[in-house]
Design an enzyme around this catalytic site. Structure first.
Site, mmCIF file in Angstrom:
data_model
loop_
_atom_site.group_PDB
_atom_site.id
_atom_site.type_symbol
_atom_site.label_atom_id
_atom_site.label_comp_id
_atom_site.label_asym_id
_atom_site.label_seq_id
_atom_site.Cartn_x
_atom_site.Cartn_y
_atom_site.Cartn_z
ATOM 1 N N SER A 109 0.320 -1.417 0.060
ATOM 2 C CA SER A 109 -0.060 -0.656 0.221
ATOM 3 C C SER A 109 0.842 1.727 0.327
ATOM 4 O O SER A 109 1.440 1.665 -0.910
ATOM 5 C CB SER A 109 -0.415 -0.009 0.993
ATOM 6 N N ASP A 249 -8.777 -4.060 -5.368
ATOM 7 C CA ASP A 249 -8.339 -4.849 -4.261
ATOM 8 C C ASP A 249 -9.147 -3.710 -3.428
ATOM 9 O O ASP A 249 -9.863 -4.558 -1.979
ATOM 10 C CB ASP A 249 -6.633 -4.645 -3.939
ATOM 11 N N HIS A 271 -7.366 -5.955 -0.448
ATOM 12 C CA HIS A 271 -6.696 -5.404 0.348
ATOM 13 C C HIS A 271 -5.773 -5.373 1.599
ATOM 14 O O HIS A 271 -4.235 -5.498 1.841
ATOM 15 C CB HIS A 271 -6.612 -3.798 0.606
#
Length: 305
Positions: A109, A249, A271
Site C-alpha cells: 500500500s 482490491d 487489500h
C-alpha cells in the site's frame, strides 16, 4: 466396491494435501536471498499490535527458507517523504548491523511509494523494490477523503496516534492529512515526477524492470470480498464502489498498483488479504499470500538479489 471407492478418494486427498506442502528439500534455502528483505507497512500500519503482525506470518515463513527479514516501523500516517526518510534511517541501520551492501524492499500500500522514495534518493543501498498493491498512481479513495471535511484528518491523526501507542512507537510523528495528500491522484502524480523510477508511462502498462541498478516488481489483488468470515470484507466491498467498476482490491485499483515488472494484478485477494490479514482469514480458493511472498523471495534469489 465401496472400499475401493473410499480408498481411491483417500489417496486423492492425500496426494492433494502432500502437493500443498513444501518438501524439506525445496524449503531449505528456498527464500534465501543475497540481500536482506525489508518489509514496509502501509497507511495506519504497524510492525506488531500485541500478537498480531501487520505482515501476518510472513516474516517467519520467509526466514524458515533462509531469508534475513526485517520489519520496519514508520509513521502510521504521514507523507511519503517523511515516511521515506524514516525508512532510509532504518535501512542504514540494517546494513550496518548485517554488513550487507543492499536490501530488498517490499512495501504494501503506502509502503510501496515509501520504498520507492528510498530507492530514488539512495539507489546504491537498494537491490530491488517490490510494491504489493502499491499506491503508485494514487487512489480514488484518497481523492474522496482529501475533499472531505477536516474532521477526517483529525480522526485519522487520532487513529494513527493510537496505533503508535499500542505498537510501542508513540514517538513517531503522525499526519493523516499529509498521507491522504500523498496517496491522492494529484499527490502521486507530483511524487512520480520527482521519483519516476519503475512507474509505467502508460495508463495500465509495465514500468522499467531495472533503473539505476534497482530492480522493480509489483503485484496486487482484485477481489474486494473474499471470505464471509472476515469482518473487514463488507467494508472493502462497499469502498470498492468508488472505483466505478475498474478492477481493484477495495482500496487500490489494479492499474495504479503497477510498477516495473507486473507479476500479477488479479489475485483473488483484497487489500488486507495481500498481507495475510485479517489474521490469516483469506480466500481459500486462491494462492495463499504467504506463498506469494515466498515465491517472490525465490524469484529475487534467482536473479542474484
Amino acid at each position: 466396491m465401496k472400499n475401493r471407492f473410499w480408498l481411491a478418494l483417500s489417496s486423492l486427498f492425500l496426494s492433494f494435501t502432500i502437493g500443498l506442502l513444501p518438501s524439506t528439500a525445496s524449503a531449505a534455502g528456498y527464500t534465501q536471498t543475497k540481500y536482506p528483505i525489508v518489509l514496509v507497512h502501509g497507511l495506519f500500519g504497524f510492525d506488531k499490535l500485541g500478537p498480531v503482525e501487520y505482515f501476518y506470518g510472513i516474516p517467519d515463513a520467509l526466514r524458515s527458507g533462509g531469508a534475513q527479514v526485517y520489519v520496519t516501523t514508520i509513521s502510521a500516517a504521514n507523507s511519503t517523504e517523511v515516511r521515506g526518510e524514516q525508512l532510509l534511517t532504518q535501512v542504514r541501520q540494517i546494513l550496518a548491523a548485517t554488513g550487507a551492501a543492499k536490501v530488498n524492499l517490499i512495501g504494501h500500500s503506502h509502503g510501496g511509494p515509501t520504498a520507492r522514495y528510498v530507492a530514488s534518493v539512495r539507489p546504491d543501498l537498494v537491490a530491488s523494490v517490490t510494491t504489493v498493491a502499491g499506491v503508485n498512481k494514487g487512489s480514488k479513495v484518497a481523492d474522496i477523503l482529501t475533499g472531505a471535511p477536516n474532521t477526517s484528518a483529525a480522526i485519522g491523526d487520532a487513529l494513527a496516534s493510537l496505533i503508535g501507542i499500542l505498537s510501542g512507537n508513540k514517538g513517531l510523528p503522525q499526519n493523516a492529512g499529509a498521507s491522504l495528500t500523498s496517496l491522492s491522484t494529484a499527490g502521486s502524480l507530483a511524487f512520480n515526477s520527482r521519483h519516476p523510477q519503475g512507474v509505467p508511462t502508460t495508463a495500465c502498462g509495465e514500468g522499467a524492470y531495472q533503473e539505476r541498478g534497482v530492480y522493480y516488481f509489483s503485484w496486487s489483488g482484485a477481489q474486494p470480498y473474499t471470505n464471509v468470515l472476515d469482518i473487514a470484507d463488507p467494508a472493502l466491498a462497499t469502498i470498492s464502489l468508488a472505483f466505478g467498476g475498474a478492477k481493484n482490491d477495495g482500496l487500490v485499483s489494479s492499474c495504479s498498483s503497477h510498477l516495473g515488472k507486473v507479476i500479477r494484478d488479479d489475485y483473488a485477494m483484497n487489500h488486507l488479504d495481500e498481507v495475510n490479514q485479517l489474521v490469516g482469514i483469506v480466500n481459500l480458493f486462491e494462492t495463499n499470500p504467504v506463498t506469494v511472498f515466498r515465491q517472490h523471495a525465490n524469484r529475487l534469489q534467482g536473479i542474484g538479489l
